[in-house]
Design a protein around this motif. Structure first.
Motif, short mmCIF file in Angstrom:
data_model
loop_
_atom_site.label_atom_id
_atom_site.label_comp_id
_atom_site.label_asym_id
_atom_site.label_seq_id
_atom_site.Cartn_x
_atom_site.Cartn_y
_atom_site.Cartn_z
N ARG A 1 -3.11 2.50 -12.94
CA ARG A 1 -3.24 1.42 -11.96
C ARG A 1 -4.60 0.74 -12.05
O ARG A 1 -4.70 -0.49 -12.05
CB ARG A 1 -3.00 1.97 -10.55
N MET B 1 0.83 -1.21 0.00
CA MET B 1 0.00 0.00 0.00
C MET B 1 0.86 1.25 0.00
O MET B 1 0.59 2.22 -0.68
CB MET B 1 -0.92 0.00 1.23
N ARG C 1 1.72 -2.40 -9.02
CA ARG C 1 1.68 -2.03 -7.60
C ARG C 1 2.53 -0.78 -7.35
O ARG C 1 2.32 -0.08 -6.36
CB ARG C 1 2.16 -3.20 -6.75
N ASP D 1 3.81 1.52 -1.35
CA ASP D 1 4.34 1.69 -2.69
C ASP D 1 3.34 2.34 -3.61
O ASP D 1 3.69 3.13 -4.49
CB ASP D 1 4.74 0.32 -3.28
N MET D 2 2.05 2.00 -3.45
CA MET D 2 1.02 2.58 -4.31
C MET D 2 0.91 4.08 -4.09
O MET D 2 0.67 4.85 -5.02
CB MET D 2 -0.33 1.91 -4.05
N THR E 1 -5.17 -3.05 -13.83
CA THR E 1 -5.74 -4.12 -13.01
C THR E 1 -6.99 -4.70 -13.66
O THR E 1 -7.19 -5.92 -13.67
CB THR E 1 -6.06 -3.60 -11.61
N THR F 1 2.00 -1.41 -18.23
CA THR F 1 2.98 -1.97 -17.30
C THR F 1 4.42 -1.70 -17.74
O THR F 1 5.35 -2.24 -17.14
CB THR F 1 2.78 -3.50 -17.16
N ILE G 1 0.04 -7.38 -12.12
CA ILE G 1 -0.30 -6.79 -10.82
C ILE G 1 0.96 -6.37 -10.07
O ILE G 1 1.01 -5.32 -9.42
CB ILE G 1 -1.13 -7.78 -10.00
N TRP G 2 2.02 -7.18 -10.16
CA TRP G 2 3.26 -6.86 -9.48
C TRP G 2 3.87 -5.55 -10.01
O TRP G 2 4.36 -4.73 -9.24
CB TRP G 2 4.25 -8.01 -9.67
N VAL H 1 -9.70 -1.42 -6.32
CA VAL H 1 -8.41 -0.74 -6.48
C VAL H 1 -8.58 0.77 -6.37
O VAL H 1 -7.68 1.47 -5.88
CB VAL H 1 -7.77 -1.12 -7.84
#
Length: 393
Positions: free
Chosen positions: A319, A1, A311, A3-4, A323, A375, A307-308, A197
């Motif tokens: 984001r 969280m 993040r 990192d987001m 997702t 990504t 997803i990795w 998200v």
């Protein structure tokens, strides 16, 4: 969280003066590119095993469907690569325009579409191929919904989650009229993950789950000849004799761990949809459980890698949209494999990049291309810049 919210320092391939293709190669997820190519090659291998009986029944060349699958697959991969070169803002603009066009196409299906004798009007006949607009609606809707949701992060922004929900309900109603409950469920599932998200409170998420259950029950009541029998058979554990599901489950059981051998399977001679909806049954019979596990691992790895990487993304639009696209691929593959294994009620749905189908292969290419664009490694600006410096148009 953390990192987001605060992001992470990425190596920025956009400030070193490299040519465009070199920058793309440094920033794109090359593992996902390789995994998608493997899926496509497996699809050709399975198509070569599954489609000759259908070609023979239709009086066509034995490799007719394999050739077409190769053509549309290469076209889908090409589209994927082109889209992956685009910036997120360019992807957003193109997808919003496409969303409007495809929505109109879905609205006009009852008037201009055809059902090809399958009881559901889902296609446009173009002569050389059929076009299923709902396949293209899925990725376009994800981008449109993410655009609305991310707009709510701006100062004095609109109620993006509420607006996207209204659009979702309109599209679900359109798809239910075909009827196409499977595609409607895919849209709803992807939207639900995107709302999560986007930071929806738990009360809203619980309400979404309740709405999904209520929608499934409503479909059961409203479509007594289409949805209800499938759910009844699934709950009762009954498989009709000589049904597609009975052939598929028998093929999986007989395939065992390593399969009966290339070309030795019999289910492809019994299943009219062996090359599309039930391609996993062919894989399980001829190559065994090992092949099914390989397919599961490929789709799972693509989803988790996306997803990795997402993040660390601070731009809410990227984001949320990324997702949602990852969930489209994951949920669709789970439904296809789950139906063949009798883990889910019967529902015709292709396996991305593996099943035969021009619309399916092209739509999969578009979806993966968008996901690869989102990504790609990029500089993570300050949160203030990501929210207010033009990321939401």
């Amino acid at each position: 969280m953390t990192d987001m919210v605060h992001g992470s320092v990425h190596v920025d391939p956009y400030e070193n003066g490299e040519p465009g293709l070199a920058r793309w190669w440094r920033s794109v997820d090359r593992w996902t590119l390789a995994l998608v190519l493997i899926l496509f090659l497996i699809g050709l291998l399975l198509g070569q095993a599954a489609s000759p009986p259908l070609a023979e029944r239709n009086g066509l060349d034995p490799f007719h469907y394999v050739t077409r699958q190769a053509f549309f697959g290469v076209l889908g991969l090409t589209v994927m690569l082109i889209i992956s070169l685009m910036s997120p803002s360019a992807v957003r603009r193109c997808a919003i325009v496409a969303f409007i066009i495809v929505t109109i196409a879905v609205i006009l299906l009852p008037v201009l579409g055809t059902n090809y004798g399958k009881g559901a009007t889902r296609w446009y006949s173009l002569g050389f191929m059929s076009l299923q607009p709902s396949e293209f609606l899925k990725p376009a809707f994800v981008i449109f919904a993410a655009w609305l949701m991310s707009a709510s992060f701006t100062r004095n922004g609109p109620p993006g989650r509420s607006l996207s929900f209204l659009v979702l309900m309109f599209l679900v109603a359109l798809l239910a009229m075909q009827p196409d409950i499977g595609q409607a469920s895919l849209l709803f599932a992807s939207w639900g993950v995107m709302v999560f998200v986007a930071g929806a409170p738990w009360a809203v998420l619980i309400g979404i789950v309740g709405l999904a259950c209520g929608g499934l029950y409503a479909a059961y009541l409203l479509f007594p000849n289409h949805i209800a029998p499938r759910i009844d058979r699934f709950l009762e554990g009954e498989v009709g004799a000589n049904s597609q599901l009975e052939f598929a489950t028998t093929a999986i059981r007989e395939g065992g761990l390593f399969g009966v051998g290339l070309g030795e399977g019999s289910v492809k001679w019994r299943l009219p949809d062996a090359h599309t909806d039930y391609i996993v049954a062919v894989a399980a019979e001829e190559y065994g459980l090992v092949m099914v596990l390989v397919l599961l691992a490929l789709f799972l790895t693509i989803t988790l890698r996306a997803i990795w990487r997402l993040r660390l993304e601070k731009d809410p639009f990227i984001r949320i949209a990324g997702t949602g696209l990852a969930m489209l691929i994951a949920v669709q593959s789970f439904i296809n494999i789950g139906v063949s294994a009798r883990l889910l009620p019967e529902k015709g749905m292709t396996l991305p990049f593996v099943s035969y189908g021009g619309s399916s292969l092209l739509a999969a290419g578009i979806t993966l291309g968008m996901l690869l664009a989102f990504t790609r490694t990029r500089r993570q600006d300050d949160l203030e810049d990501a929210l207010y410096a033009g990321h939401v148009e």
